[in-house]
Structure formats: structure tokens, C-alpha cells
Design a protein around this motif. Sequence first.
Motif, PDB file in Angstrom:
ATOM      1  N   ALA A 177       0.998  -1.156   0.027  1.00 17.39           N
ATOM      2  CA  ALA A 177      -0.005  -0.058  -0.046  1.00 17.39           C
ATOM      3  C   ALA A 177       0.907   1.173   0.031  1.00 17.39           C
ATOM      4  N   ASP A 178       2.055   1.355   0.838  1.00 19.61           N
ATOM      5  CA  ASP A 178       2.899   2.331   0.699  1.00 19.61           C
ATOM      6  C   ASP A 178       3.523   2.665  -0.626  1.00 19.61           C
ATOM      7  N   ILE A 179       3.985   1.596  -1.453  1.00 15.13           N
ATOM      8  CA  ILE A 179       4.469   1.736  -2.843  1.00 15.13           C
ATOM      9  C   ILE A 179       3.266   2.124  -3.564  1.00 15.13           C
ATOM     10  N   VAL A 180       2.188   1.572  -3.664  1.00 15.90           N
ATOM     11  CA  VAL A 180       0.996   2.104  -4.499  1.00 15.90           C
ATOM     12  C   VAL A 180       0.467   3.583  -4.402  1.00 15.90           C
ATOM     13  N   ALA A 181       0.762   3.778  -2.951  1.00 19.02           N
ATOM     14  CA  ALA A 181       0.308   5.139  -2.756  1.00 19.02           C
ATOM     15  C   ALA A 181       1.288   6.393  -3.243  1.00 19.02           C
ATOM     16  N   ALA A 182       2.525   5.788  -2.897  1.00 20.98           N
ATOM     17  CA  ALA A 182       3.675   6.763  -3.482  1.00 20.98           C
ATOM     18  C   ALA A 182       3.744   6.914  -4.778  1.00 20.98           C
ATOM     19  N   LYS A 183       3.671   5.732  -5.594  1.00 19.40           N
ATOM     20  CA  LYS A 183       3.750   5.819  -7.172  1.00 19.40           C
ATOM     21  C   LYS A 183       2.563   6.494  -7.743  1.00 19.40           C
ATOM     22  N   CYS A 184       1.191   6.276  -7.052  1.00 19.47           N
ATOM     23  CA  CYS A 184       0.168   6.893  -7.778  1.00 19.47           C
ATOM     24  C   CYS A 184      -0.099   8.201  -7.109  1.00 19.47           C
ATOM     25  N   GLN A 185       0.602   8.434  -6.133  1.00 21.36           N
ATOM     26  CA  GLN A 185       0.601   9.930  -5.545  1.00 21.36           C
ATOM     27  C   GLN A 185      -0.980  10.286  -4.879  1.00 21.36           C
ATOM     28  N   VAL A 186      -1.359   9.050  -4.241  1.00 19.79           N
ATOM     29  CA  VAL A 186      -2.623   9.277  -3.362  1.00 19.79           C
ATOM     30  C   VAL A 186      -2.451   8.735  -1.957  1.00 19.79           C
ATOM     31  N   PRO A 187      -3.485   9.144  -1.146  1.00 17.79           N
ATOM     32  CA  PRO A 187      -2.934   8.764   0.422  1.00 17.79           C
ATOM     33  C   PRO A 187      -3.257   7.256   0.797  1.00 17.79           C
ATOM     34  N   HIS A 188      -2.248   6.866   1.495  1.00 24.67           N
ATOM     35  CA  HIS A 188      -2.423   5.590   2.258  1.00 24.67           C
ATOM     36  C   HIS A 188      -3.401   5.872   3.554  1.00 24.67           C
ATOM     37  N   LEU A 189      -4.508   5.315   3.244  1.00 25.32           N
ATOM     38  CA  LEU A 189      -5.711   5.766   4.451  1.00 25.32           C
ATOM     39  C   LEU A 189      -5.866   4.783   5.622  1.00 25.32           C
ATOM     40  N   TYR A 190      -5.249   3.805   5.393  1.00 28.01           N
ATOM     41  CA  TYR A 190      -5.626   2.740   6.914  1.00 28.01           C
ATOM     42  C   TYR A 190      -4.603   1.424   6.663  1.00 28.01           C
ATOM     43  N   ARG A 191      -4.285   0.950   7.581  1.00 26.95           N
ATOM     44  CA  ARG A 191      -3.634  -0.495   7.626  1.00 26.95           C
ATOM     45  C   ARG A 191      -4.280  -1.331   8.500  1.00 26.95           C
ATOM     46  N   PHE A 192      -4.528  -2.865   8.163  1.00 26.49           N
ATOM     47  CA  PHE A 192      -4.806  -3.555   9.045  1.00 26.49           C
ATOM     48  C   PHE A 192      -4.357  -4.917   8.909  1.00 26.49           C
ATOM     49  N   GLU A 193      -4.065  -5.852   9.759  1.00 24.33           N
ATOM     50  CA  GLU A 193      -3.418  -7.165   9.804  1.00 24.33           C
ATOM     51  C   GLU A 193      -4.340  -8.190   9.444  1.00 24.33           C
ATOM     52  N   LEU A 194      -3.933  -8.930   8.358  1.00 26.00           N
ATOM     53  CA  LEU A 194      -4.640 -10.230   8.083  1.00 26.00           C
ATOM     54  C   LEU A 194      -6.173 -10.076   7.811  1.00 26.00           C
ATOM     55  N   MET A 195      -7.164 -10.618   8.599  1.00 26.98           N
ATOM     56  CA  MET A 195      -8.452 -10.257   8.397  1.00 26.98           C
ATOM     57  C   MET A 195      -9.165  -8.851   9.039  1.00 26.98           C
ATOM     58  N   GLY A 196      -8.219  -8.465   9.946  1.00 26.67           N
ATOM     59  CA  GLY A 196      -8.841  -7.193  10.230  1.00 26.67           C
ATOM     60  C   GLY A 196      -9.671  -7.830  11.707  1.00 26.67           C
ATOM     61  N   THR A 197      -9.829  -6.579  12.669  1.00 29.26           N
ATOM     62  CA  THR A 197     -10.310  -6.859  13.991  1.00 29.26           C
ATOM     63  C   THR A 197     -11.991  -6.023  13.572  1.00 29.26           C
ATOM     64  N   PRO A 198     -12.751  -6.220  14.534  1.00 32.28           N
ATOM     65  CA  PRO A 198     -13.933  -5.395  14.540  1.00 32.28           C
ATOM     66  C   PRO A 198     -13.757  -3.980  14.664  1.00 32.28           C
ATOM     67  N   GLU A 199     -12.835  -3.597  15.368  1.00 33.51           N
ATOM     68  CA  GLU A 199     -12.299  -2.121  15.362  1.00 33.51           C
ATOM     69  C   GLU A 199     -11.961  -1.614  14.202  1.00 33.51           C
ATOM     70  N   ASP A 200     -11.016  -2.329  13.359  1.00 34.85           N
ATOM     71  CA  ASP A 200     -10.588  -1.993  11.957  1.00 34.85           C
ATOM     72  C   ASP A 200     -11.669  -1.832  11.291  1.00 34.85           C
ATOM     73  N   VAL A 201     -12.762  -2.779  11.136  1.00 35.28           N
ATOM     74  CA  VAL A 201     -13.923  -2.461  10.286  1.00 35.28           C
ATOM     75  C   VAL A 201     -14.669  -1.200  10.605  1.00 35.28           C
ATOM     76  N   THR A 202     -14.980  -0.913  11.763  1.00 28.80           N
ATOM     77  CA  THR A 202     -15.783   0.376  12.044  1.00 28.80           C
ATOM     78  C   THR A 202     -14.980   1.322  11.868  1.00 28.80           C
ATOM     79  N   ARG A 203     -13.563   1.508  11.973  1.00 31.57           N
ATOM     80  CA  ARG A 203     -12.571   2.422  11.584  1.00 31.57           C
ATOM     81  C   ARG A 203     -12.538   2.814   9.950  1.00 31.57           C
ATOM     82  N   VAL A 204     -12.552   1.654   9.437  1.00 32.63           N
ATOM     83  CA  VAL A 204     -12.351   1.882   8.120  1.00 32.63           C
ATOM     84  C   VAL A 204     -13.627   2.258   7.347  1.00 32.63           C
ATOM     85  N   ASN A 205     -14.814   1.864   7.723  1.00 30.03           N
ATOM     86  CA  ASN A 205     -16.221   2.367   7.312  1.00 30.03           C
ATOM     87  C   ASN A 205     -16.263   3.891   7.770  1.00 30.03           C
TER      88      ASN A 205
END
Length: 141
Positions: free
Chosen positions: A98-126
Amino acid sequence: MSTTSQLIYFSSASKNTSRFVTKLGRDAARIPLYAKDAPLLATRPFVLVVPTYGGTGGEGSVPKQVIRFLNNPQNRQLLRGVIGAGNTNFGDNYCLAADIVAAKCQVPHLYRFELMGTPEDVTRVNQGLDTFWTRLSQTQK
């Protein structure tokens, strides 16, 4: 195959990223797993969810399918942000794709999550996606 989804993702055969995207409950389109499948074409602005492949040094971090998808100028032009999926066992390479794509395409890296994500990740991303699309629509007027 074209899509109007504002969320486009790639998920390998393990489907970890797919499981996370499903939990978001949003309309989403999956970048095809196999080169022989019809390519995906975005028809409106979208956020990309991308897992990181590989281990050390960052070589091969961005899945080939994602590279092929972004090599299409229309897809690249409509990309507005990236969300990274990864594994903290990768250390410094955690969510590196995601860092590579964001830098190459000049867009923001909005969020990171591990593996399948946690319920908190789902809430934060939404919540984050709702805020992101609202702000983007206000700045484009």
C-alpha cells in the motif's frame, strides 16, 4: 468487466483480504486472481485495498494482479486512496504494498490492518471511508 464500485480489492487464494472487505458490507469489486480472467475496469473513483506479498527487502510486495490492474491508465487515474492489508511478522515491510502504490500513484495511504482485520478495524475503515468520500466530494465542487 467494468465496475462502478468505490472499493476495489485484491485477495489471494487465502481470501484474508476478501473476508475483511466482506465485513465492511460495502459494494466492492475484486481484481481477478488469474491473468486469463477478464480484466477489471474501474468506471468511477475508488479506494484500493491491497495485501502485501513477500518478506524481506520489499521485492514482490505488490501482487502482480494489482500491478496489471494499475497499469491500465483509466484505473490508475480513478484511484483516490489505498488501504493496506498485511502481517506484522513482515516487520518494516508491514503493508508495504500500500505504501508503494500510494507513493507511485500519489494518493493517500488511508489505513492499515492485519490479516483479516479486527471489528475495530472494520468500524474505523467504514467511518474513515465515509469521511474520505464526503471530503473528496466537497473539494471537487
